[in-house]
Write a protein that holds these residues in place. Structure first.
Motif, short mmCIF file in Angstrom:
data_model
loop_
_atom_site.label_atom_id
_atom_site.label_comp_id
_atom_site.label_asym_id
_atom_site.label_seq_id
_atom_site.Cartn_x
_atom_site.Cartn_y
_atom_site.Cartn_z
N THR A 96 0.89 -1.16 0.08
CA THR A 96 0.07 -0.02 0.04
C THR A 96 0.80 1.19 -0.11
O THR A 96 0.40 2.35 -0.75
CB THR A 96 -0.96 -0.01 1.18
N SER A 99 1.34 2.25 -3.28
CA SER A 99 -0.01 3.10 -3.89
C SER A 99 -0.20 4.56 -3.46
O SER A 99 -0.57 5.50 -4.20
CB SER A 99 -1.35 2.15 -3.58
N ILE A 100 0.11 4.70 -1.87
CA ILE A 100 0.18 5.97 -1.65
C ILE A 100 1.01 6.98 -2.10
O ILE A 100 0.77 8.22 -2.36
CB ILE A 100 0.34 5.95 0.10
N GLU A 101 2.33 6.51 -2.49
CA GLU A 101 3.13 7.46 -3.24
C GLU A 101 2.83 7.73 -4.29
O GLU A 101 2.89 8.87 -4.99
CB GLU A 101 4.79 6.57 -3.27
N HIS A 104 0.06 10.28 -4.06
CA HIS A 104 0.68 11.68 -3.85
C HIS A 104 1.06 12.22 -5.16
O HIS A 104 1.16 13.47 -5.14
CB HIS A 104 1.72 11.43 -2.77
N GLU A 110 -1.61 14.31 0.90
CA GLU A 110 -0.95 13.59 1.68
C GLU A 110 -2.26 12.50 2.17
O GLU A 110 -3.32 12.88 2.61
CB GLU A 110 -0.33 14.15 2.85
N THR A 111 -1.77 11.11 2.23
CA THR A 111 -2.72 10.07 2.77
C THR A 111 -2.04 9.07 3.38
O THR A 111 -0.93 8.87 3.20
CB THR A 111 -3.67 9.79 1.75
N SER A 112 -2.50 8.34 4.43
CA SER A 112 -2.18 7.06 4.81
C SER A 112 -3.05 5.94 5.13
O SER A 112 -2.86 5.01 5.54
CB SER A 112 -1.46 7.46 6.42
N LYS A 113 -4.31 6.12 4.31
CA LYS A 113 -5.32 5.28 4.36
C LYS A 113 -5.11 3.97 3.70
O LYS A 113 -4.08 4.18 2.79
CB LYS A 113 -6.73 5.83 3.94
N GLU A 114 -5.76 3.01 3.57
CA GLU A 114 -5.53 1.70 2.97
C GLU A 114 -6.26 2.06 1.81
O GLU A 114 -6.21 1.04 0.67
CB GLU A 114 -6.15 0.54 3.71
N ASN A 116 -8.15 5.35 -1.19
CA ASN A 116 -8.20 6.62 -1.15
C ASN A 116 -8.69 7.06 -2.72
O ASN A 116 -8.29 5.92 -3.57
CB ASN A 116 -7.41 7.65 -0.95
#
Length: 174
Positions: A96, A99-101, A104, A110-114, A116
């Motif tokens: 994940t 995916s977050i990178e 962004h 910015e996010t840290s969720k599983e 989005n």
């Protein structure tokens, strides 16, 4: 003569107002698309339903948002839907965090969720949608807002995870 100038000035003023509020203002605003189906894929096979719409295969290395991220699987295509082309990048990452990178990189958020998602459009010329669920992410970009919503809904239609199921905690993977 003076009467004609006044009439011409009024006409020009009305045309400028119509232009600013009817054409230019929506170009300056970013909209989240109305009536968008917020759905998430869990496997590259989820894209098999749109295979007949593929116009061109793309090389993932040409995705400017991918950078140094490595992928397990990819589905990178140009699809044609209702006579319009859309660029589609779908990836299964190792985790994940990747995916977050990518999320962004595309959105600046910015996010840290599983999971989005984000969607924006300047109405007439450019729209994009990015969504990830755990290590599965896809990004699509295309033209005007109204056609774009239809295209994304068409793509999303076969995806198993809905926003509602994530909010309520009732996904297939739970």
């Amino acid at each position: 003569m003076k009467h004609k100038r006044v009439r011409l000035s009024i006409t020009i003023f009305v045309l400028v107002i119509l232009f600013v509020f009817g054409l230019a203002l929506p170009l300056l605003l970013h909209f989240t698309s109305d009536n968008m189906q917020w759905r998430f894929f869990t496997s590259i096979e989820d894209f098999s339903t749109i295979e007949s719409y593929v116009k061109t295969n793309l090389d993932p290395q040409n995705d400017p948002n991918l950078g140094d991220l490595s992928v397990l699987e990819s589905y990178t295509k140009i699809i044609e839907f209702d006579g319009k082309d859309y660029i589609l990048y779908a990836y299964v990452f190792h985790d994940t965090v990747a995916s977050i990178e990518y999320f962004h990189e595309v959105t600046g958020k910015e996010t840290s969720k599983e999971w989005n998602f984000s969607s924006s459009s300047n109405t007439y010329f450019h729209s994009h949608y990015v969504a990830y669920y755990e290590n599965c992410l896809y990004y699509v970009e295309g033209g005007n807002r109204w056609d774009f919503v239809k295209a994304v809904n068409f793509i999303n239609d076969s995806f198993p995870v809905t926003l509602e199921s994530l909010i309520t905690g009732h996904t297939e993977s739970n």
